[in-house]
Design a protein around this motif. Structure first.
Motif, PDB file in Angstrom:
ATOM      1  N   GLY A   1       0.859  -1.151   0.055  1.00 40.31           N
ATOM      2  CA  GLY A   1       0.054  -0.314   0.029  1.00 40.31           C
ATOM      3  C   GLY A   1       0.612   1.038   0.286  1.00 40.31           C
ATOM      4  O   GLY A   1       0.088   2.861   0.044  1.00 40.31           O
TER       5      GLY A   1
ATOM      6  N   ASP B   1       0.100   8.559  -0.975  1.00 39.33           N
ATOM      7  CA  ASP B   1      -0.434   9.244   0.407  1.00 39.33           C
ATOM      8  C   ASP B   1      -1.257   8.570   1.447  1.00 39.33           C
ATOM      9  O   ASP B   1      -1.870   7.815   2.013  1.00 39.33           O
ATOM     10  CB  ASP B   1      -2.234   9.760  -0.358  1.00 39.33           C
ATOM     11  CG  ASP B   1      -1.998   9.890  -1.610  1.00 39.33           C
ATOM     12  OD1 ASP B   1      -1.720  11.466  -1.013  1.00 39.33           O
ATOM     13  OD2 ASP B   1      -2.605   9.970  -2.826  1.00 39.33           O
ATOM     14  N   SER B   2      -0.307   7.162   1.523  1.00 36.71           N
ATOM     15  CA  SER B   2       0.112   6.107   2.501  1.00 36.71           C
ATOM     16  C   SER B   2       1.525   5.843   2.979  1.00 36.71           C
ATOM     17  O   SER B   2       2.136   5.129   2.142  1.00 36.71           O
ATOM     18  CB  SER B   2      -0.344   5.049   1.625  1.00 36.71           C
ATOM     19  OG  SER B   2      -0.678   3.422   2.681  1.00 36.71           O
TER      20      SER B   2
ATOM     21  N   GLN C   1      -0.085   4.391 -10.785  1.00 33.43           N
ATOM     22  CA  GLN C   1      -1.051   3.972  -9.907  1.00 33.43           C
ATOM     23  C   GLN C   1      -2.442   4.972 -10.225  1.00 33.43           C
ATOM     24  O   GLN C   1      -2.358   6.178  -9.450  1.00 33.43           O
ATOM     25  CB  GLN C   1      -0.822   4.056  -8.346  1.00 33.43           C
ATOM     26  CG  GLN C   1       0.799   2.762  -8.777  1.00 33.43           C
ATOM     27  CD  GLN C   1       0.864   2.054  -9.073  1.00 33.43           C
ATOM     28  OE1 GLN C   1      -0.305   0.962  -8.140  1.00 33.43           O
ATOM     29  NE2 GLN C   1       1.736   1.528  -9.940  1.00 33.43           N
ATOM     30  N   PRO C   2      -3.595   4.180  -9.876  1.00 33.68           N
ATOM     31  CA  PRO C   2      -4.258   4.907 -10.069  1.00 33.68           C
ATOM     32  C   PRO C   2      -4.943   5.801  -8.954  1.00 33.68           C
ATOM     33  O   PRO C   2      -5.519   6.990  -9.118  1.00 33.68           O
ATOM     34  CB  PRO C   2      -6.565   3.619 -10.371  1.00 33.68           C
ATOM     35  CG  PRO C   2      -5.698   2.348 -10.331  1.00 33.68           C
ATOM     36  CD  PRO C   2      -3.667   2.519 -10.234  1.00 33.68           C
ATOM     37  N   ALA C   3      -4.596   5.181  -7.692  1.00 32.69           N
ATOM     38  CA  ALA C   3      -5.111   6.013  -6.136  1.00 32.69           C
ATOM     39  C   ALA C   3      -4.076   7.364  -6.543  1.00 32.69           C
ATOM     40  O   ALA C   3      -4.272   7.792  -5.317  1.00 32.69           O
ATOM     41  CB  ALA C   3      -4.264   5.042  -5.562  1.00 32.69           C
ATOM     42  N   HIS C   4      -2.788   7.532  -7.791  1.00 28.96           N
ATOM     43  CA  HIS C   4      -2.400   8.775  -7.436  1.00 28.96           C
ATOM     44  C   HIS C   4      -2.509   9.577  -8.240  1.00 28.96           C
ATOM     45  O   HIS C   4      -1.468  10.328  -8.876  1.00 28.96           O
ATOM     46  CB  HIS C   4      -0.672   7.878  -7.231  1.00 28.96           C
ATOM     47  CG  HIS C   4      -0.607   7.051  -6.065  1.00 28.96           C
ATOM     48  ND1 HIS C   4       0.644   6.546  -6.290  1.00 28.96           N
ATOM     49  CD2 HIS C   4      -1.045   6.558  -4.896  1.00 28.96           C
ATOM     50  CE1 HIS C   4       0.628   5.008  -4.902  1.00 28.96           C
ATOM     51  NE2 HIS C   4      -0.123   5.909  -4.273  1.00 28.96           N
ATOM     52  N   SER C   5      -3.655   9.496  -8.908  1.00 28.62           N
ATOM     53  CA  SER C   5      -3.465  10.380 -10.584  1.00 28.62           C
ATOM     54  C   SER C   5      -3.600  11.719 -10.043  1.00 28.62           C
ATOM     55  O   SER C   5      -3.475  12.685 -11.014  1.00 28.62           O
ATOM     56  CB  SER C   5      -5.395   9.796 -11.164  1.00 28.62           C
ATOM     57  OG  SER C   5      -6.788  10.515  -9.432  1.00 28.62           O
TER      58      SER C   5
END
Length: 334
Positions: free
Chosen positions: A53, A57-58, A111-115
């Motif tokens: 993870g 943001d993590s 990574q989609p979460a880091h768009s």
């Protein structure tokens, strides 16, 4: 089947280990390798240590200690300033470190979460494998780095001449990647400490205080370089804060001394420690067992890197001998 140092009775402080005696015994820590072999000229690769993870943001709390700064540790100043790690840790060869850092940025952007991320701190360490490999060719590419991260997994970790350890040597012998773990009783309960080394440093090998250089083991001197560096990574599920992890990182570099490291002018010796846990940090007064475990795990990791490696003939015919384990065992037991 590859054996390990404790299989031969070569671990001075065996301690209690996790199920794989590896950094991956810490929950949520994964390791992947890409090995690049085009003998005799190319013996190189990539090793990725990936907290599950991880991302901007993590982040996870982290600390850094520079024993000797003769090296390229990309991302180190921000880690030291903020006390957090926000990328996988990638280890590779010296002149490939910069391509590896760019590849880590590629990984993050995909990574989609880091768009929405517009800033990112890739963390890359290196050792100079130029004795056995043509470092000027910079054999590591983006695909190699992404493969090591993508294939990172838990469980047993390949050691010796693999990944970032493919072309490295330590204490006059062929070495490479080594890992170990310890279960540690702290006031708040049992925790796990895992260590991984990319061993590539000079000195004269000592095992349990016994000198085991080439003369003692009946080997000719290979004229191996005394410089080289060592990257040491530790992970723990103890909820240490960044300051305490920096204290732990110092012990990682200290641990090299047990194996005979001489911390020479050209050896970049770095310790990085991170925690996968959250919560209240423990009292400093209770950390001594963790510090002692770090020394033990570094020592065993280096020994594992040596036992797993084999004699390698590399660039321009240069050779590093694999350690003769039977002779070493007889010497130490005698």
């Amino acid at each position: 089947m590859t054996t390990r140092a404790r299989d031969h009775g070569l671990v001075p402080a065996p301690g209690r280990t996790g199920p794989h005696n590896a950094i991956t015994d810490v929950p949520g820590v994964l390791v992947g390798h890409t090995t690049i072999l085009r003998p005799p000229a190319i013996h190189s690769g990539v090793t990725a240590i990936v907290p599950e993870g991880i991302g901007p943001d993590s982040t996870v709390a982290a600390g850094l200690h520079v024993g000797n700064g003769y090296g390229k540790l990309i991302g180190s100043t921000q880690l030291a300033e903020l006390g957090v790690l926000e990328s996988p840790i990638v280890l590779t060869s010296t002149l490939s470190a910069f391509r590896a850092a760019d590849a880590l940025v590629t990984w993050m952007l995909a990574q989609p979460a880091h768009s929405a991320v517009v800033s990112f701190n890739p963390f890359v360490g290196e050792c100079n494998d130029g004795f056995l490999s043509d470092g000027r060719s910079r054999p590591v590419g983006e695909a190699d780095v992404l493969a090591a991260i993508g294939e990172a997994a838990g469980g047993p970790v390949a050691e010796g001449s693999v990944g970032a350890g493919t072309g490295t040597g330590a204490l006059g012998y062929k070495a490479g990647i080594g890992t170990a773990s310890r279960l540690v009783d702290l006031p708040g309960g049992e925790v796990t400490l895992g260590v991984l080394v990319q061993a590539n440093f000079g000195g004269t090998l000592r095992v349990g205080g016994v000198t085991a250089g080439h003369a003692e083991l009946g080997l000719a001197d290979p004229n191996a370089p005394e410089a080289g560096s060592c990257m040491i990574i530790a992970a723990t599920d103890a909820p240490l804060d960044a300051r305490q992890l920096t204290r732990l990182a110092r012990r990682l570099v200290f641990g090299l001394g047990r194996t005979g490291a001489d911390y020479s002018h050209g050896s970049g010796d770095y310790g990085v420690a991170f925690s996968t846990a959250s919560g209240a940090a423990p009292s400093d007064q209770g950390l001594s067992p963790l510090f002692a475990a770090a020394l033990d795990a570094v020592e065993e990791s280096v020994l594992n890197s040596l036992v797993a490696a084999r004699t390698t003939v590399g660039f321009q015919g240069r050779t590093l001998p694999g350690i003769p384990v039977d002779r070493l065992r007889a010497l130490v037991l005698r």
